[in-house]
Structure formats: C-alpha cells, structure tokens
Design an enzyme around this catalytic site. Sequence first.
Site, PDB file in Angstrom:
ATOM      1  N   ASN A  11       0.992  -1.229   0.076  1.00  0.00           N
ATOM      2  CA  ASN A  11       0.046  -0.166   0.118  1.00  0.00           C
ATOM      3  C   ASN A  11       0.783   1.115  -0.168  1.00  0.00           C
ATOM      4  O   ASN A  11       1.333   1.551   0.982  1.00  0.00           O
ATOM      5  CB  ASN A  11      -0.864   0.014   1.141  1.00  0.00           C
ATOM      6  CG  ASN A  11      -1.754   1.331   1.252  1.00  0.00           C
ATOM      7  OD1 ASN A  11      -1.912   1.971   0.361  1.00  0.00           O
ATOM      8  ND2 ASN A  11      -2.267   1.583   2.533  1.00  0.00           N
ATOM      9  N   TRP A  12       0.901   1.732  -1.180  1.00  0.00           N
ATOM     10  CA  TRP A  12       1.792   2.927  -1.213  1.00  0.00           C
ATOM     11  C   TRP A  12       1.280   4.340  -0.920  1.00  0.00           C
ATOM     12  O   TRP A  12       2.125   5.369  -0.879  1.00  0.00           O
ATOM     13  CB  TRP A  12       2.472   3.116  -2.569  1.00  0.00           C
ATOM     14  CG  TRP A  12       3.251   2.097  -3.297  1.00  0.00           C
ATOM     15  CD1 TRP A  12       4.006   1.282  -2.409  1.00  0.00           C
ATOM     16  CD2 TRP A  12       3.616   1.913  -4.573  1.00  0.00           C
ATOM     17  NE1 TRP A  12       4.857   0.345  -3.165  1.00  0.00           N
ATOM     18  CE2 TRP A  12       4.691   0.691  -4.594  1.00  0.00           C
ATOM     19  CE3 TRP A  12       3.320   2.365  -5.843  1.00  0.00           C
ATOM     20  CZ2 TRP A  12       5.353   0.069  -5.571  1.00  0.00           C
ATOM     21  CZ3 TRP A  12       3.870   1.563  -6.948  1.00  0.00           C
ATOM     22  CH2 TRP A  12       4.674   0.530  -6.963  1.00  0.00           C
ATOM     23  N   LYS A  13       0.027   4.154  -0.484  1.00  0.00           N
ATOM     24  CA  LYS A  13      -0.462   5.417   0.059  1.00  0.00           C
ATOM     25  C   LYS A  13      -0.133   6.671  -0.837  1.00  0.00           C
ATOM     26  O   LYS A  13      -0.280   6.259  -2.136  1.00  0.00           O
ATOM     27  CB  LYS A  13      -0.031   5.718   1.564  1.00  0.00           C
ATOM     28  CG  LYS A  13      -0.217   4.470   2.520  1.00  0.00           C
ATOM     29  CD  LYS A  13       0.060   4.838   3.895  1.00  0.00           C
ATOM     30  CE  LYS A  13       0.148   3.395   4.409  1.00  0.00           C
ATOM     31  NZ  LYS A  13       0.280   3.848   6.090  1.00  0.00           N
ATOM     32  N   HIS A  97      -9.483   1.295   4.830  1.00  0.00           N
ATOM     33  CA  HIS A  97      -8.241   1.754   5.501  1.00  0.00           C
ATOM     34  C   HIS A  97      -8.266   2.572   6.658  1.00  0.00           C
ATOM     35  O   HIS A  97      -9.100   3.602   6.547  1.00  0.00           O
ATOM     36  CB  HIS A  97      -7.190   1.952   4.559  1.00  0.00           C
ATOM     37  CG  HIS A  97      -5.656   2.034   5.002  1.00  0.00           C
ATOM     38  ND1 HIS A  97      -5.197   3.094   5.894  1.00  0.00           N
ATOM     39  CD2 HIS A  97      -4.808   1.151   5.273  1.00  0.00           C
ATOM     40  CE1 HIS A  97      -3.827   2.616   6.136  1.00  0.00           C
ATOM     41  NE2 HIS A  97      -3.622   1.489   5.417  1.00  0.00           N
ATOM     42  N   GLU A  99      -6.689   5.110   7.806  1.00  0.00           N
ATOM     43  CA  GLU A  99      -6.519   6.509   7.344  1.00  0.00           C
ATOM     44  C   GLU A  99      -7.766   7.292   6.650  1.00  0.00           C
ATOM     45  O   GLU A  99      -8.136   8.307   6.691  1.00  0.00           O
ATOM     46  CB  GLU A  99      -5.241   6.527   6.238  1.00  0.00           C
ATOM     47  CG  GLU A  99      -4.005   6.505   7.237  1.00  0.00           C
ATOM     48  CD  GLU A  99      -2.957   5.740   6.461  1.00  0.00           C
ATOM     49  OE1 GLU A  99      -2.898   5.958   5.184  1.00  0.00           O
ATOM     50  OE2 GLU A  99      -2.136   5.356   7.111  1.00  0.00           O
ATOM     51  N   GLU A 169      -5.245  -4.931  10.915  1.00  0.00           N
ATOM     52  CA  GLU A 169      -4.312  -3.768  11.028  1.00  0.00           C
ATOM     53  C   GLU A 169      -4.708  -2.940  12.287  1.00  0.00           C
ATOM     54  O   GLU A 169      -5.325  -2.059  12.458  1.00  0.00           O
ATOM     55  CB  GLU A 169      -4.502  -2.807   9.882  1.00  0.00           C
ATOM     56  CG  GLU A 169      -4.083  -3.535   8.507  1.00  0.00           C
ATOM     57  CD  GLU A 169      -3.565  -2.641   7.597  1.00  0.00           C
ATOM     58  OE1 GLU A 169      -2.215  -2.626   7.347  1.00  0.00           O
ATOM     59  OE2 GLU A 169      -4.136  -1.599   7.210  1.00  0.00           O
ATOM     60  N   GLY A 175       2.497   2.437  10.720  1.00  0.00           N
ATOM     61  CA  GLY A 175       3.463   3.640  10.698  1.00  0.00           C
ATOM     62  C   GLY A 175       4.140   3.851  11.937  1.00  0.00           C
ATOM     63  O   GLY A 175       4.966   4.799  11.973  1.00  0.00           O
ATOM     64  N   SER A 215       3.585  -2.078  10.642  1.00  0.00           N
ATOM     65  CA  SER A 215       4.881  -1.949  10.892  1.00  0.00           C
ATOM     66  C   SER A 215       5.724  -3.470  10.715  1.00  0.00           C
ATOM     67  O   SER A 215       6.583  -3.706  11.246  1.00  0.00           O
ATOM     68  CB  SER A 215       5.222  -1.440  12.269  1.00  0.00           C
ATOM     69  OG  SER A 215       4.811  -0.056  12.518  1.00  0.00           O
ATOM     70  N   GLY A 236       2.786  -0.940   4.266  1.00  0.00           N
ATOM     71  CA  GLY A 236       2.896   0.672   3.889  1.00  0.00           C
ATOM     72  C   GLY A 236       4.313   0.845   3.886  1.00  0.00           C
ATOM     73  O   GLY A 236       4.848   0.892   2.888  1.00  0.00           O
ATOM     74  N   GLY A 237       4.962   1.334   4.804  1.00  0.00           N
ATOM     75  CA  GLY A 237       6.259   2.178   4.758  1.00  0.00           C
ATOM     76  C   GLY A 237       7.335   1.201   4.100  1.00  0.00           C
ATOM     77  O   GLY A 237       8.154   1.598   3.184  1.00  0.00           O
TER      78      GLY A 237
HETATM   79  C1  PEP Z   1      -0.780   0.406   6.334  1.00  0.00           C
HETATM   80  O1  PEP Z   1      -0.793   1.552   6.085  1.00  0.00           O
HETATM   81  O2  PEP Z   1      -1.827  -0.323   5.900  1.00  0.00           O
HETATM   82  C2  PEP Z   1       0.499  -0.317   7.147  1.00  0.00           C
HETATM   83  C3  PEP Z   1       0.374  -1.226   7.582  1.00  0.00           C
HETATM   84  O3  PEP Z   1       1.480   0.680   7.282  1.00  0.00           O
HETATM   85  P1  PEP Z   1       2.864   0.396   7.807  1.00  0.00           P
HETATM   86  O4  PEP Z   1       3.315  -0.948   7.180  1.00  0.00           O
HETATM   87  O5  PEP Z   1       3.787   1.471   7.362  1.00  0.00           O
HETATM   88  O6  PEP Z   1       2.614   0.088   9.223  1.00  0.00           O
END
Ligand code: PEP
Length: 260
Positions: A11-13, A97, A99, A169, A175, A215, A236-237
């Site tokens: 998920n590149w957001k 999500h 966010e 999640e 994040g 994470s 994500g990250g």
């Molecule tokens: C996400 O945004 O779905 C996510 C899991 O981010 P991260 O891996 O950065 O915690």
Amino acid sequence: MSDRKVLVVANWKMHKTPQEGLTFARQLKTKALNLPAVNFILCPSATGLLHIHGEIRESALELGAQNLHFAEQGAFTGEISASMLNACGCKWVIIGHSERRYIFNEPAGDRQRKVPAALNSGLKVILCIGEVKAERDAGATAEVLKAQLANDLGGISRFPTDQLVIAYEPVWAIGSGVVALPAQVEEAHAVVRETIFQLFPSISSKHVSVIYGGSVNIANAAQLIATPGVDGFLIGGASLNIGDFVTIAQNAQTALKAEH
Ligand code: PEP
C-alpha cells in the site's frame, strides 16, 4: 513445499509518481520470479494504475487500488468508481483503511456500500479493520473487530472466499514502528474467522485469507508469517523500498518452507 502461498500487498498510500511506481513494478516483476510462494499485489495511487498495469499485465503481479466510490458514476468530484478501476487493470481494491476511517472520517455506511459495489463489479476486496490504542487498552479489541466486520460486510449476504481478504491492522501499529505481538495477531485473526463464520454460516471461514498489517519489516516478517492464522501482509512504509519489500517476501517464503 506446500501449496500454501503468502499474500504480500504493497500500500503505497500517497507516495510515488507514476514513473517511480513503474520502475518499482519493473524490478519487482523480475525478482518475483524467484518467489513462487508469494502472491504480490501492488496498490499505487490512482495516477499510477494504468502505467503499472501496462508493465505487469503479463506477469503474476496483481494490481489494486487504495479506495473506491460505491456509485457507478455521477457528480462525485474527486472520486473513482469500480468500473473505472477495472478499466485500469485493477483486480483488487482496499476498503476501510484506517486512514480513510480516521483521517477522512469515512462514514461507516459507505463501507457497506463499497464492498458490494466492488464485488459486484468483479473487483476483489481487501477490507481493513483494527482497533485504536485506547480500545486495545480497554480490552475491547474483539468487540471492535466484530462490530467493524458486522458493519462493513453488512451489505452482502455471501461472498466467494477468494474474493475477500481481511486485513487486521491495529491502528496503533500502523506506521509507528510498534508491531503487534504474535500472540495478539493470532488472537485477533481467530476473532476475525470466528466472526465471519457467525455472520456467514455457509462460508468456510478457514478459507478466508486474513493478513496482518502494521509496521511489518524485514526483521519481523518471518515470525509473523509463522504465526497461526496469518496468510500474508499489508505493508505501508516498508513497501516503498524495493529491497526491503522483496526481502520481506523472501523471508516470508523461507519461513513457509521451514514449516514443511
Ligand atoms: C498500512 O498503511 O496499511 C500499513 C500497514 O502501514 P505500515 O506498514 O507503514 O505500518
């Protein structure tokens, strides 16, 4: 090696230009050839979908969007419909999500309409659910997950098990660099499966994929994938860097092989 595969979703957001996404997809396409036990899904911004589709269409990599609107078309400035995503080559869409829930205050009723809109159009759904820190601290995690599933899946009466993935999640892990403990993940994934069974008694919830997000990184991927009930990751990250992303997938594949 068993038939078990791990689902690894990027998920590149709101990161990466279309060109940057394209370069990443090109590199991943080659590296994925050595990772047959991994199913990759790339979820770029809407602006990158068509470019990446062109790059990966002949490969095993799949494309997903980060959100959709439930209406087929209309006066919804800034929104994107399921048929538009299909036309860009998407096979998947992320719904709910955290966010979207907490930054954009997405109404709960929208998810009830987005899930059927996506499934009816042929898009597969990655539905994200998870508790915030205060809910975990209050011992309300199971209750929150059950309520989110009951609401978000409230617009459908059944679904093919290969069309819906649940991403657990925990919001406090996204994040933050703080990953959930394997025991917490195992417990939450069991609650997800139990709730799916309660909501859809005719569906075999053991066939529903439940993935973890929050994470995930190169150091914790192997332990997480070895956790009972974990079918993959939403990342994500660590999905922004091709080296880290591929190493996570590699570590997950190696841990799967070690199980057998
Ligand atoms: C996400 O945004 O779905 C996510 C899991 O981010 P991260 O891996 O950065 O915690």
